[in-house]
Design a protein around this motif. Structure first.
Motif, short mmCIF file in Angstrom:
data_model
loop_
_atom_site.label_atom_id
_atom_site.label_comp_id
_atom_site.label_asym_id
_atom_site.label_seq_id
_atom_site.Cartn_x
_atom_site.Cartn_y
_atom_site.Cartn_z
N LEU A 282 -25.31 12.53 -6.75
CA LEU A 282 -24.19 11.92 -7.47
C LEU A 282 -22.89 11.99 -6.68
CD1 LEU A 282 -24.83 13.26 -11.10
CD2 LEU A 282 -25.54 11.09 -10.09
N LEU A 283 -22.84 12.70 -5.58
CA LEU A 283 -21.63 12.83 -4.79
C LEU A 283 -21.54 11.68 -3.79
CD1 LEU A 283 -21.68 16.67 -4.01
CD2 LEU A 283 -20.23 15.47 -5.66
N PRO A 284 -20.29 11.16 -3.51
CA PRO A 284 -20.14 10.12 -2.49
C PRO A 284 -20.41 10.68 -1.11
CG PRO A 284 -17.98 10.88 -3.22
CD PRO A 284 -19.01 11.55 -4.11
N PRO A 285 -20.84 9.84 -0.18
CA PRO A 285 -21.07 10.33 1.19
C PRO A 285 -19.78 10.86 1.79
CG PRO A 285 -21.13 7.93 1.10
CD PRO A 285 -21.12 8.42 -0.32
N PRO A 286 -19.88 11.85 2.69
CA PRO A 286 -18.66 12.48 3.22
C PRO A 286 -17.77 11.53 3.99
CG PRO A 286 -20.62 13.19 4.43
CD PRO A 286 -21.11 12.45 3.22
N ASP A 287 -18.32 10.45 4.58
CA ASP A 287 -17.52 9.52 5.37
C ASP A 287 -17.05 8.32 4.55
OD1 ASP A 287 -20.02 8.54 4.99
OD2 ASP A 287 -20.25 7.71 7.01
N ALA A 288 -17.26 8.31 3.23
CA ALA A 288 -16.85 7.17 2.41
C ALA A 288 -15.34 7.17 2.27
CB ALA A 288 -17.51 7.26 1.03
N PRO A 289 -14.66 6.00 2.45
CA PRO A 289 -13.19 5.95 2.31
C PRO A 289 -12.79 6.12 0.85
CG PRO A 289 -14.06 3.74 2.61
CD PRO A 289 -15.22 4.69 2.79
N SER A 290 -11.65 6.77 0.65
CA SER A 290 -11.16 6.94 -0.71
C SER A 290 -10.64 5.60 -1.23
CB SER A 290 -10.03 7.98 -0.74
OG SER A 290 -8.98 7.57 0.11
N PRO A 291 -10.91 5.27 -2.51
CA PRO A 291 -10.46 3.98 -3.03
C PRO A 291 -8.94 3.89 -3.07
CG PRO A 291 -11.27 5.41 -4.80
CD PRO A 291 -11.59 6.09 -3.52
N LEU A 292 -8.40 2.73 -2.65
CA LEU A 292 -6.96 2.49 -2.63
C LEU A 292 -6.61 1.46 -3.69
CD1 LEU A 292 -6.31 2.30 1.22
CD2 LEU A 292 -5.93 4.25 -0.30
N ARG A 293 -5.55 1.73 -4.41
CA ARG A 293 -5.08 0.79 -5.42
C ARG A 293 -4.08 -0.16 -4.78
NH1 ARG A 293 -3.28 3.55 -10.87
NH2 ARG A 293 -3.28 1.35 -11.41
N ASP A 294 -4.12 -1.42 -5.19
CA ASP A 294 -3.17 -2.40 -4.67
C ASP A 294 -1.76 -2.01 -5.09
OD1 ASP A 294 -5.25 -3.74 -3.59
OD2 ASP A 294 -5.37 -5.28 -5.13
N ASP A 295 -0.84 -2.17 -4.15
CA ASP A 295 0.57 -1.88 -4.42
C ASP A 295 1.29 -3.19 -4.75
OD1 ASP A 295 3.05 -0.27 -4.33
OD2 ASP A 295 3.48 -1.52 -2.58
N ILE A 296 2.05 -3.19 -5.83
CA ILE A 296 2.75 -4.40 -6.27
C ILE A 296 4.25 -4.10 -6.26
CG2 ILE A 296 3.06 -6.07 -8.13
CD1 ILE A 296 0.27 -5.47 -9.08
N SER A 297 5.01 -4.97 -5.61
CA SER A 297 6.46 -4.86 -5.57
C SER A 297 7.07 -6.23 -5.80
CB SER A 297 6.93 -4.28 -4.24
OG SER A 297 6.53 -5.11 -3.17
N THR A 298 8.37 -6.27 -5.96
CA THR A 298 9.08 -7.52 -6.26
C THR A 298 10.21 -7.70 -5.27
OG1 THR A 298 8.57 -7.30 -8.62
CG2 THR A 298 10.33 -8.82 -8.01
N VAL A 299 10.33 -8.92 -4.74
CA VAL A 299 11.42 -9.29 -3.84
C VAL A 299 12.24 -10.37 -4.53
CG1 VAL A 299 12.04 -10.10 -1.54
CG2 VAL A 299 9.97 -8.76 -1.86
N THR A 300 13.56 -10.24 -4.51
CA THR A 300 14.45 -11.16 -5.20
C THR A 300 15.23 -11.99 -4.19
OG1 THR A 300 14.68 -9.58 -7.02
CG2 THR A 300 16.29 -11.36 -6.91
N ALA A 301 15.30 -13.30 -4.44
CA ALA A 301 16.04 -14.20 -3.55
C ALA A 301 17.54 -13.95 -3.69
CB ALA A 301 15.71 -15.66 -3.89
N ARG A 302 18.20 -13.84 -2.54
CA ARG A 302 19.65 -13.59 -2.49
C ARG A 302 20.37 -14.87 -2.09
NH1 ARG A 302 18.92 -8.45 1.55
NH2 ARG A 302 17.79 -7.03 0.13
N PRO A 303 21.70 -14.89 -2.26
CA PRO A 303 22.46 -16.05 -1.77
C PRO A 303 22.22 -16.28 -0.29
CG PRO A 303 23.83 -14.71 -3.21
CD PRO A 303 22.56 -13.94 -2.99
N GLY A 304 21.94 -17.52 0.08
CA GLY A 304 21.69 -17.87 1.48
C GLY A 304 20.25 -17.69 1.91
#
Length: 314
Positions: free
Chosen positions: A44-66
């Protein structure tokens, strides 16, 4: 009697022994080691070389003048070539020149970089740019699930109608639409008094996915109670015509001219004789001047054609 006393003494002795046992052995029980759990089977254990699961990172960029879409995407972390590719993917779907100040772009990143870019060009659609397996972005317009929830806003006018509407939470767009609808019949500077009431019914638009308020629909009903007189207006679309506001007897409120062509104006100079502020002598003033702060929108008093624009007669 002796037998009962002896039984009572025995019962008290037993109770005392129980109390003493609880006081002495209770702390010892609390110090007992925790039970040892059986080991997890290796299957039941994952293999020792299995990568740890990564969650998607979500951010927001706002349009500025110009800002342009290219500059916003590069600020979001895209390399110039990737930003150019994402912009080119919009061909035929959305004009990047429609980017507005304050518009937000949601950026989703995974372990390989920017995975998805999402913005809302209007209330009905989402524009999604997704990174393919080859690293090239493709764009798609997806319909948004927008819920129209009726909202009623009402209040009592104190110092001004505008202040009362803002205090009641009436959105600026709905307030402007209400003023335009009533401006054919109501002079907001002189006919609205403290104690008068207003009522507005319109749709509040909510994104079903996020639950956020994304805008407001058009006014379906509005009413002013001025000096005890109710003035209701209803939105109606006649067959083959355009939507407009009508009174309770079915008459369109639109007339030749507005009573007040600007919001929140004061009359700085009325019609009639007055001392000319520049020439210094009294002469006939053949109009009504409204004074408003710089930048206030000016409404067209009625349907007309611009004959000339520029200086005339000084």
């Amino acid at each position: 009697m002796v037998t009962q006393s002896r039984q009572s003494a025995v019962a008290l002795t037993v109770l005392g022994l129980l109390v003493l046992w609880a006081l002495v052995l209770g702390p010892a029980r609390a110090r007992l080691p925790a039970p040892v759990l059986p080991p997890v089977p290796e299957s039941l254990l994952p293999p020792p070389d299995a990568p740890s699961p990564l969650r998607d990172d979500i951010s927001t960029v706002t349009a500025r003048p110009g800002d342009s879409l290219m500059s916003v995407l590069q600020r979001a972390g895209l390399a110039p070539a990737a930003a150019q590719n994402a912009t080119a993917a919009l061909a035929g779907k959305w004009d990047p020149r429609g980017l507005k100040i304050g518009q937000e772009i949601a950026v989703t990143r995974d372990q390989d970089g920017n995975k998805e870019l999402r913005l809302s060009p209007d209330l009905q659609r989402d524009l999604v740019m997704s990174r393919g397996a080859n690293g090239v972005f493709t764009a798609a317009l997806l319909p948004r699930d927008i819920l129209a929830v009726p909202l009623r806003v009402a209040g009592t006018i104190g110092s001004s109608f505008f202040a009362a509407a803002a205090k009641a939470g009436l959105p600026q767009a709905a307030l402007a639409e209400m003023i335009r609808a009533f401006s054919y019949d109501v002079d907001f500077q002189r006919e609205v008094q403290p104690g008068d009431r207003f009522e507005v019914l319109f749709d509040q638009l909510i994104d079903a996915r996020s639950g956020k308020i994304v805008g407001n629909g058009e006014i379906a009903y509005a009413a002013l109670t001025l000096s005890g007189k109710l003035l209701p207006l209803y939105r109606f679309t006649p067959p083959g015509g355009l939507a407009g506001f009508y009174s309770s007897d079915g008459a369109s409120v639109k007339k030749a001219l507005l009573r007040t062509p600007v919001d929140g104006a004061r009359i700085s100079s009325a019609f009639g004789l007055r001392k000319h502020p520049i020439l210094g002598f009294t002469r006939m003033h053949q109009g009504v001047d409204f004074a408003v702060p710089a930048g206030t929108p000016i409404l067209a008093s009625g349907d007309a054609v611009v004959a000339s624009a520029g200086w005339s007669n000084g």
